[in-house]
Design a protein around this motif. Structure first.
Motif, PDB file in Angstrom:
ATOM      1  N   LYS A   4       0.835  -1.199   0.000  1.00  0.00           N
ATOM      2  CA  LYS A   4       0.000   0.000   0.000  1.00  0.00           C
ATOM      3  C   LYS A   4       0.873   1.253   0.000  1.00  0.00           C
ATOM      4  O   LYS A   4       1.950   1.272   0.588  1.00  0.00           O
ATOM      5  CB  LYS A   4      -0.935   0.017   1.210  1.00  0.00           C
ATOM      6  CG  LYS A   4      -2.006  -1.072   1.171  1.00  0.00           C
ATOM      7  CD  LYS A   4      -3.075  -0.843   2.214  1.00  0.00           C
ATOM      8  CE  LYS A   4      -4.189  -1.877   2.073  1.00  0.00           C
ATOM      9  NZ  LYS A   4      -5.315  -1.622   3.000  1.00  0.00           N
ATOM     10  N   ILE A   5       0.371   2.287  -0.686  1.00  0.00           N
ATOM     11  CA  ILE A   5       1.072   3.560  -0.762  1.00  0.00           C
ATOM     12  C   ILE A   5       0.620   4.434   0.405  1.00  0.00           C
ATOM     13  O   ILE A   5      -0.574   4.647   0.619  1.00  0.00           O
ATOM     14  CB  ILE A   5       0.783   4.271  -2.102  1.00  0.00           C
ATOM     15  CG1 ILE A   5       1.197   3.383  -3.273  1.00  0.00           C
ATOM     16  CG2 ILE A   5       1.474   5.627  -2.148  1.00  0.00           C
ATOM     17  CD1 ILE A   5       2.669   3.023  -3.296  1.00  0.00           C
ATOM     18  N   PHE A   7       0.118   7.929   2.160  1.00  0.00           N
ATOM     19  CA  PHE A   7      -0.117   9.303   1.726  1.00  0.00           C
ATOM     20  C   PHE A   7       0.077  10.306   2.859  1.00  0.00           C
ATOM     21  O   PHE A   7      -0.372  10.085   3.982  1.00  0.00           O
ATOM     22  CB  PHE A   7      -1.545   9.471   1.207  1.00  0.00           C
ATOM     23  CG  PHE A   7      -1.718   9.109  -0.242  1.00  0.00           C
ATOM     24  CD1 PHE A   7      -1.673  10.091  -1.221  1.00  0.00           C
ATOM     25  CD2 PHE A   7      -1.911   7.800  -0.622  1.00  0.00           C
ATOM     26  CE1 PHE A   7      -1.826   9.771  -2.556  1.00  0.00           C
ATOM     27  CE2 PHE A   7      -2.074   7.450  -1.952  1.00  0.00           C
ATOM     28  CZ  PHE A   7      -2.034   8.439  -2.933  1.00  0.00           C
ATOM     29  N   ASN A  29      -5.342   0.167  -2.081  1.00  0.00           N
ATOM     30  CA  ASN A  29      -3.879   0.160  -2.058  1.00  0.00           C
ATOM     31  C   ASN A  29      -3.294   1.471  -1.532  1.00  0.00           C
ATOM     32  O   ASN A  29      -2.217   1.895  -1.941  1.00  0.00           O
ATOM     33  CB  ASN A  29      -3.317  -0.148  -3.451  1.00  0.00           C
ATOM     34  CG  ASN A  29      -3.980   0.691  -4.545  1.00  0.00           C
ATOM     35  OD1 ASN A  29      -4.728   1.617  -4.245  1.00  0.00           O
ATOM     36  ND2 ASN A  29      -3.700   0.374  -5.799  1.00  0.00           N
ATOM     37  N   SER A  30      -4.028   2.119  -0.618  1.00  0.00           N
ATOM     38  CA  SER A  30      -3.573   3.391  -0.047  1.00  0.00           C
ATOM     39  C   SER A  30      -3.803   3.433   1.456  1.00  0.00           C
ATOM     40  O   SER A  30      -4.720   2.791   1.980  1.00  0.00           O
ATOM     41  CB  SER A  30      -4.297   4.568  -0.706  1.00  0.00           C
ATOM     42  OG  SER A  30      -5.704   4.441  -0.577  1.00  0.00           O
ATOM     43  N   ASP A  68       5.013   7.995   1.146  1.00  0.00           N
ATOM     44  CA  ASP A  68       5.405   7.662  -0.224  1.00  0.00           C
ATOM     45  C   ASP A  68       4.920   8.702  -1.225  1.00  0.00           C
ATOM     46  O   ASP A  68       5.572   8.962  -2.239  1.00  0.00           O
ATOM     47  CB  ASP A  68       4.813   6.304  -0.639  1.00  0.00           C
ATOM     48  CG  ASP A  68       5.209   5.186   0.293  1.00  0.00           C
ATOM     49  OD1 ASP A  68       6.422   5.026   0.517  1.00  0.00           O
ATOM     50  OD2 ASP A  68       4.319   4.474   0.808  1.00  0.00           O
ATOM     51  N   GLU A 289      -6.766   4.766  -6.443  1.00  0.00           N
ATOM     52  CA  GLU A 289      -6.322   3.396  -6.707  1.00  0.00           C
ATOM     53  C   GLU A 289      -5.513   3.300  -7.992  1.00  0.00           C
ATOM     54  O   GLU A 289      -4.519   2.567  -8.060  1.00  0.00           O
ATOM     55  CB  GLU A 289      -7.528   2.461  -6.720  1.00  0.00           C
ATOM     56  CG  GLU A 289      -8.141   2.291  -5.332  1.00  0.00           C
ATOM     57  CD  GLU A 289      -9.392   1.427  -5.312  1.00  0.00           C
ATOM     58  OE1 GLU A 289      -9.852   1.011  -6.397  1.00  0.00           O
ATOM     59  OE2 GLU A 289      -9.901   1.167  -4.201  1.00  0.00           O
ATOM     60  N   CYS A 292      -2.046   4.876  -7.316  1.00  0.00           N
ATOM     61  CA  CYS A 292      -1.211   3.966  -6.524  1.00  0.00           C
ATOM     62  C   CYS A 292      -0.713   2.789  -7.355  1.00  0.00           C
ATOM     63  O   CYS A 292       0.437   2.354  -7.208  1.00  0.00           O
ATOM     64  CB  CYS A 292      -2.002   3.448  -5.314  1.00  0.00           C
ATOM     65  SG  CYS A 292      -2.352   4.703  -4.076  1.00  0.00           S
ATOM     66  N   LYS A 296       3.190   1.725  -7.972  1.00  0.00           N
ATOM     67  CA  LYS A 296       3.728   0.406  -7.641  1.00  0.00           C
ATOM     68  C   LYS A 296       4.321  -0.305  -8.853  1.00  0.00           C
ATOM     69  O   LYS A 296       5.253  -1.092  -8.733  1.00  0.00           O
ATOM     70  CB  LYS A 296       2.635  -0.447  -6.998  1.00  0.00           C
ATOM     71  CG  LYS A 296       2.227   0.061  -5.611  1.00  0.00           C
ATOM     72  CD  LYS A 296       1.461  -0.972  -4.814  1.00  0.00           C
ATOM     73  CE  LYS A 296       0.070  -1.199  -5.359  1.00  0.00           C
ATOM     74  NZ  LYS A 296      -0.687  -2.145  -4.520  1.00  0.00           N
TER      75      LYS A 296
END
Length: 331
Positions: A4-5, A7, A29-30, A68, A289, A292, A296
């Motif tokens: 996961k990113i 923030f 994914n965040s 990130d 999403e 992110c 990735k």
């Protein structure tokens, strides 16, 4: 590869609070890692509301090695400074629209992002709503023949008062930067091309010295054109249509679509209208999403060209209004 990113938020705006931060929180994914504001009190309040343990000022966010990517939601005149600082800190950048106030500014931001191998994306979330993919699918299937005209309207009645940053020219205020930018983005999205020239007429409010209404004619290759109108001072509209040799497609709620609202696309052919129902979708979540996912995948500056093209057209539009003349665009 990170699962996961994480923030960091730079700017505690209303759109951040109502739409973007909630989208980050529920994103697949965040993760919301940190909140940043000029006011530590405000940052703490936002952090508490979203169960975030970390907060501070903008530099604190950039100095946090766990972050990130950053979401920048500041007055437009501040975007360049903080996007560049974020890139130098190795953070990917999702920036509210309009991301820049000039093409020169956009090039500076993109250069710094490329130098630091980070993504830069302008937050036009409408593109990720499924109705627009359906729109493109219908066009690709030749449903309405060769398309030649894009028409769009976006505007609302907004009370003018001094405290609203939208009416502060120094901060990048005005209907073009705030609303008209959507229509420019949508026209290039549909035609998948840059216009060859633009002509713009802006109506200026003398008290605030900002534009409150405008219209733009964008001319594209292959005898295609876009005519768009935007306003701070009119009955609400958020729509566009595409006219082709065999029909017309229209969406009645093109841009600011609530996450629980179903949308309808009208397909006009042979004097008949077919209504196509599009399920509700959270376009902010879908945007986060996608952003992110691209991070990735380590895609090489996926959004940079789009970012630059938007700034290039916006620059031409501003020049056209100032000079009251057609401005040609050279890509």
């Amino acid at each position: 590869m990170k699962s996961k990113i994480k923030f960091g938020i730079i700017g505690c705006s209303s759109i951040a609070k109502k739409l973007t931060i909630p989208a980050i929180v529920i994103g697949k994914n965040s993760v919301l890692e940190m909140i940043g504001s000029r006011s530590i009190i405000k940052a703490k309040k936002f952090a508490k509301e979203f169960a975030c343990n970390k907060f501070g000022n903008y530099d604190d966010v950039l100095n946090n090695d766990s972050v990130d990517a950053v979401y920048i939601s500041l007055p437009m005149s501040m975007h360049e400074k903080w996007a560049i600082k974020a890139a130098k800190s190795g953070k990917h950048v999702l920036c509210e629209k309009s991301a820049t106030l000039s093409y020169v500014s956009a090039k500076k931001i993109v250069k710094e992002c490329k130098n630091n191998n980070v993504q830069i994306m302008e937050n036009f979330v409408f593109k990720f709503h499924p109705q627009h993919k359906k729109f493109l699918d219908l066009i690709k299937q030749n449903t309405i023949g060769n398309i030649h005209t894009f028409s769009a309207k976006y505007g609302f009645n907004l009370s003018l008062f001094n405290q609203n940053f939208r009416f502060n020219k120094k901060l990048g205020g005005g209907a073009l930067n705030d609303v008209g930018c959507y229509l420019i983005s949508a026209s290039t999205f549909i035609f998948n091309d840059l216009p060859t020239s633009v002509f713009c007429n802006l109506e200026i409010n003398n008290k605030f010295n900002i534009d409150t209404r405008g219209s733009i004619l964008l001319t594209f290759s292959k005898n295609r054109s876009a005519l768009v109108s935007f306003s701070y001072d009119d009955y609400f509209q958020s729509t566009y249509d595409v006219w082709g040799t065999k029909g017309l497609i229209r969406t009645e709620r093109a841009f600011n679509v609530p996450k629980d609202m179903k949308t309808i696309i009208s397909l006009n052919q042979n004097d008949k209208i077919k209504k196509i129902l599009i399920p509700s979708a959270n376009q902010f979540q879908l945007t986060i999403e996608d952003f992110c996912t691209k991070i990735k995948l380590n895609s090489n500056n996926t959004f940079a060209k789009e970012f630059l093209n938007q700034a290039l057209i916006m620059d031409a539009v501003r020049k056209s209004s100032a000079k009251n003349s057609v401005i040609k665009i050279k890509s």
